[in-house]
Design a protein around this motif. Structure first.
Motif, PDB file in Angstrom:
ATOM      1  N   THR A   7       0.873  -1.240   0.225  1.00 29.00           N
ATOM      2  CA  THR A   7       0.076  -0.037   0.112  1.00 29.00           C
ATOM      3  C   THR A   7       0.812   1.294  -0.093  1.00 29.00           C
ATOM      4  O   THR A   7       0.738   2.232  -0.616  1.00 29.00           O
ATOM      5  CB  THR A   7      -0.992   0.072   1.095  1.00 29.00           C
ATOM      6  N   GLY A   8       2.153   1.268   0.863  1.00 28.26           N
ATOM      7  CA  GLY A   8       3.033   2.303   0.700  1.00 28.26           C
ATOM      8  C   GLY A   8       3.389   2.718  -0.564  1.00 28.26           C
ATOM      9  O   GLY A   8       3.820   3.841  -0.891  1.00 28.26           O
ATOM     10  N   MET A   9       3.462   2.031  -1.577  1.00 23.37           N
ATOM     11  CA  MET A   9       4.318   2.148  -2.915  1.00 23.37           C
ATOM     12  C   MET A   9       2.928   2.669  -3.716  1.00 23.37           C
ATOM     13  O   MET A   9       3.425   3.549  -4.587  1.00 23.37           O
ATOM     14  CB  MET A   9       4.753   0.957  -3.603  1.00 23.37           C
ATOM     15  N   LEU A  10       1.808   2.676  -3.287  1.00 27.97           N
ATOM     16  CA  LEU A  10       0.739   3.029  -4.160  1.00 27.97           C
ATOM     17  C   LEU A  10       0.397   4.422  -4.046  1.00 27.97           C
ATOM     18  O   LEU A  10       0.722   5.196  -2.930  1.00 27.97           O
ATOM     19  CB  LEU A  10      -0.282   2.188  -4.385  1.00 27.97           C
ATOM     20  N   ARG A  11      -0.182   5.084  -5.051  1.00 29.87           N
ATOM     21  CA  ARG A  11      -0.576   6.389  -5.156  1.00 29.87           C
ATOM     22  C   ARG A  11      -2.019   6.666  -4.191  1.00 29.87           C
ATOM     23  O   ARG A  11      -2.760   5.573  -3.842  1.00 29.87           O
ATOM     24  CB  ARG A  11      -0.913   6.950  -6.271  1.00 29.87           C
ATOM     25  N   GLY A  12      -2.252   7.944  -3.671  1.00 27.90           N
ATOM     26  CA  GLY A  12      -3.301   8.060  -2.711  1.00 27.90           C
ATOM     27  C   GLY A  12      -2.946   9.337  -1.867  1.00 27.90           C
ATOM     28  O   GLY A  12      -3.206  10.200  -2.017  1.00 27.90           O
ATOM     29  N   SER A  13      -2.453   8.793  -0.457  1.00 24.27           N
ATOM     30  CA  SER A  13      -2.113   9.644   0.608  1.00 24.27           C
ATOM     31  C   SER A  13      -0.591   9.342   0.638  1.00 24.27           C
ATOM     32  O   SER A  13      -0.316   8.471   1.161  1.00 24.27           O
ATOM     33  CB  SER A  13      -3.004   9.702   1.868  1.00 24.27           C
ATOM     34  N   SER A  14       0.205  10.358   0.306  1.00 21.76           N
ATOM     35  CA  SER A  14       1.697  10.013   0.307  1.00 21.76           C
ATOM     36  C   SER A  14       2.175   9.743   1.561  1.00 21.76           C
ATOM     37  O   SER A  14       3.165   9.053   2.016  1.00 21.76           O
ATOM     38  CB  SER A  14       2.359  11.292  -0.327  1.00 21.76           C
ATOM     39  N   THR A  52       8.142  11.914   1.775  1.00 14.75           N
ATOM     40  CA  THR A  52       7.487  11.298   0.780  1.00 14.75           C
ATOM     41  C   THR A  52       6.963   9.896   1.198  1.00 14.75           C
ATOM     42  O   THR A  52       7.230   9.466   2.542  1.00 14.75           O
ATOM     43  CB  THR A  52       8.630  10.942  -0.391  1.00 14.75           C
ATOM     44  N   LYS A  53       6.441   9.349   0.353  1.00 16.42           N
ATOM     45  CA  LYS A  53       6.024   7.690   0.633  1.00 16.42           C
ATOM     46  C   LYS A  53       7.064   6.737   0.882  1.00 16.42           C
ATOM     47  O   LYS A  53       6.859   5.710   1.482  1.00 16.42           O
ATOM     48  CB  LYS A  53       5.270   7.188  -0.394  1.00 16.42           C
ATOM     49  N   ALA A  54       8.369   7.086   0.564  1.00 17.33           N
ATOM     50  CA  ALA A  54       9.439   6.233   1.166  1.00 17.33           C
ATOM     51  C   ALA A  54       9.640   5.836   2.500  1.00 17.33           C
ATOM     52  O   ALA A  54      10.039   4.842   2.875  1.00 17.33           O
ATOM     53  CB  ALA A  54      10.686   7.026   0.650  1.00 17.33           C
ATOM     54  N   SER A  55       9.121   6.896   3.404  1.00 18.48           N
ATOM     55  CA  SER A  55       9.113   6.598   4.737  1.00 18.48           C
ATOM     56  C   SER A  55       8.238   5.367   5.239  1.00 18.48           C
ATOM     57  O   SER A  55       8.757   4.353   5.838  1.00 18.48           O
ATOM     58  CB  SER A  55       8.728   7.740   5.792  1.00 18.48           C
ATOM     59  N   ARG A  56       7.174   5.214   4.535  1.00 16.50           N
ATOM     60  CA  ARG A  56       6.338   4.246   4.874  1.00 16.50           C
ATOM     61  C   ARG A  56       6.789   2.895   4.313  1.00 16.50           C
ATOM     62  O   ARG A  56       6.549   1.942   4.976  1.00 16.50           O
ATOM     63  CB  ARG A  56       4.700   4.483   4.600  1.00 16.50           C
ATOM     64  N   VAL A  57       7.234   3.057   3.317  1.00 17.58           N
ATOM     65  CA  VAL A  57       7.719   1.748   2.386  1.00 17.58           C
ATOM     66  C   VAL A  57       8.788   1.327   3.325  1.00 17.58           C
ATOM     67  O   VAL A  57       8.861  -0.126   3.648  1.00 17.58           O
ATOM     68  CB  VAL A  57       8.145   1.950   1.013  1.00 17.58           C
TER      69      VAL A  57
END
Length: 485
Positions: free
Chosen positions: A50-57, A310-315
């Motif tokens: 989910t972290g790699m997908l678009r939506g809420s960064s 960016t979304k890198a943190s959640r990934v």
């Protein structure tokens, strides 16, 4: 470095989110009645997939306390092997809703219903985890948990294991409550991890007789649904559970997204894409037989506050969870169950908006009533029915407030009585309208002017026509009704 300009900030934030997520993933799994490793699996999928997908960064997904009660009920009713099917179907339904661009409509759900839903979940969660604090087995129903609690606490007084378990659990809660008052340098360690770490250390050093997390190993806990399990999708009860999972998980995720958007000034959430990202994550979790996921405001807020860009943190936080589950699974066996129960009692208490309810009661008693009825219905009946009752009340309240009809009567003492009906005449206002019309003199002609109405529903029109016939039959002249074009 120009390709990844925020790598340092995202790397640091990912470690913070990992430390926040670790005890919560394990605690939610244990409270849901499934192996602890399945909570980590959902956290891993929430981070990497989910972290790699678009939506809420900047929003972080994983197992959430808000679904604990529903998962526990589903596992008890349908069995652990069916959990994967339920979560998989939930993900597919979320993907379909996202593709049909229904994500934005979740923003139209009454805030009182959502807060009532969370309050009801919080109350059931607290009641259930109080049993774990004293090492007792909780009843199945929400009302049963609350009703049997005094007796369970009395039995715990004479127990040899309960005092130690209660001390570990209440000590965990105390650390969580007092953590915000600790020095800034100490608070760099997330409160949930610190509380569980201290409880684990004390339990091990003192050799306390408390229950600890059962460890099966990551691969041993993953149970993909068997082909025969999909045949159960024809069961209406199972379908109702899937719909409940999808609606509640989606609502919680999208409301969390709205809250996270207020915490930062980066890109705004794309609601339909976020719904599809949640659906993709739940589909993968279902294939692995893991817990359902939602976006989690605690982890998301920690991510933003830690400086993620960016979304890198959640990934990356998902990668750290994967490494922990693969390399250090035996560490889970030292964690006391009452410590995890303490974390969830604290989390459940934060779901109950007592201060907001007091303010809401002063300003909007109708909304406060919806919140209370929704919460009480979830506790006394079930999650799905409670949410439906709350939604129905919200619709009725909106319809009532939109139905403003005003009847003005002018009687000059001679000639016909003139009555002007304006506003929105619906069945909700019909009793009052008819009461006013029936009080008009029976021996006088009446002119009823409907040109001021913006809306006249079928029930009102039929009732007005019937009243006109009765009044005309009793009087000397027929009622004259004038309606707009």
């Amino acid at each position: 470095m120009t390709k990844f300009p925020f790598l340092r900030q995202d790397f640091a934030a990912s470690l913070v989110v990992f430390l926040v997520a670790l005890p919560l993933c394990v605690g939610v799994a244990v409270a849901s009645g499934v192996p602890a490793e399945l909570g980590l699996v959902t956290g891993i999928v929430g981070g990497i997939v989910t972290g790699m997908l678009r939506g809420s960064s900047l929003q972080v997904s994983g197992p959430a306390a808000g679904l604990t009660v529903l998962v526990l009920e589903a596992v008890r009713e349908f069995g652990l092997p069916m959990l994967g099917v339920i979560v998989l179907a939930t993900g597919v339904l979320q993907l379909a809703m996202g593709a049909l661009k229904l994500g934005r409509w979740f923003r139209a759900i009454s805030v009182s219903v959502v807060e009532g839903m969370l309050a009801g979940i919080g109350l059931v969660l607290i009641a259930g985890q109080l049993y774990s604090l004293i090492g007792a087995k909780a009843p199945a129903s929400g009302l049963g948990k609350i009703a049997a609690l005094p007796g369970a606490l009395l039995d715990a007084i004479s127990s040899t294991r309960a005092p130690a378990s209660l001390a570990v659990g209440t000590g965990t809660i105390a650390v969580l409550v007092l953590w915000k008052h600790m020095p800034r340098a100490v608070r760099t360690l997330p409160g949930p991890l610190a509380a569980v770490g201290v409880a684990t250390l004390v339990a091990v050093l003192l050799g306390l007789p408390v229950a600890t997390v059962e460890v099966k190993g990551l691969l041993g806990s993953i149970q993909p649904p068997s082909p025969s399990a999909y045949g159960e999708l024809a069961d209406l009860g199972l379908l109702g559970t899937i719909v409940a999972f999808a609606l509640i998980a989606s609502a919680e995720s999208l409301f969390s997204a709205a809250a996270v958007d207020r915490l930062h000034d980066g890109p705004r959430t794309e609601y339909n894409k976020e719904l599809m990202a949640q659906g993709a994550g739940n589909t993968v979790c279902g294939l692995l037989g893991a817990l359902p996921m939602t976006a989690v405001i605690v982890r998301s807020a920690a991510n933003v506050q830690a400086g993620a860009r960016t979304k890198a943190s959640r990934v990356l936080h998902g990668v750290w969870l994967l490494l922990f589950a693969a390399l250090l699974p035996s560490a889970l066996a030292y964690i006391p169950v009452p410590a995890l129960a303490g974390v969830l009692v604290y989390s459940g208490a934060k779901l109950v908006p007592l201060r907001a309810l007091v303010a809401l009661w002063r300003e909007h008693r109708g909304e406060a009533l919806i919140l209370l009825v929704t919460a009480v219905s979830i506790v006394t009946i079930s999650m799905f029915e409670g949410v439906l009752i709350g939604l129905a009340l919200a619709v009725v309240k909106t319809a009532w407030e939109a139905s403003h009809a005003r009847l003005e009567v002018i009687d000059k003492g001679a000639g016909p009585v003139q009555a002007y009906l304006s506003g929105n005449a619906t069945f909700l206002r019909l009793p009052k309208i008819l009461e006013s019309l029936e009080a008009l003199p029976q021996d006088r002609p009446v002119e009823l002017d409907l040109t001021g109405l913006h809306h006249l529903d079928h029930a009102c029109r039929t009732a007005l026509e019937n009243w006109a016939e009765r009044h005309s039959a009793a009087g000397t002249e027929p009622v004259r009704m004038t309606s707009g074009g």
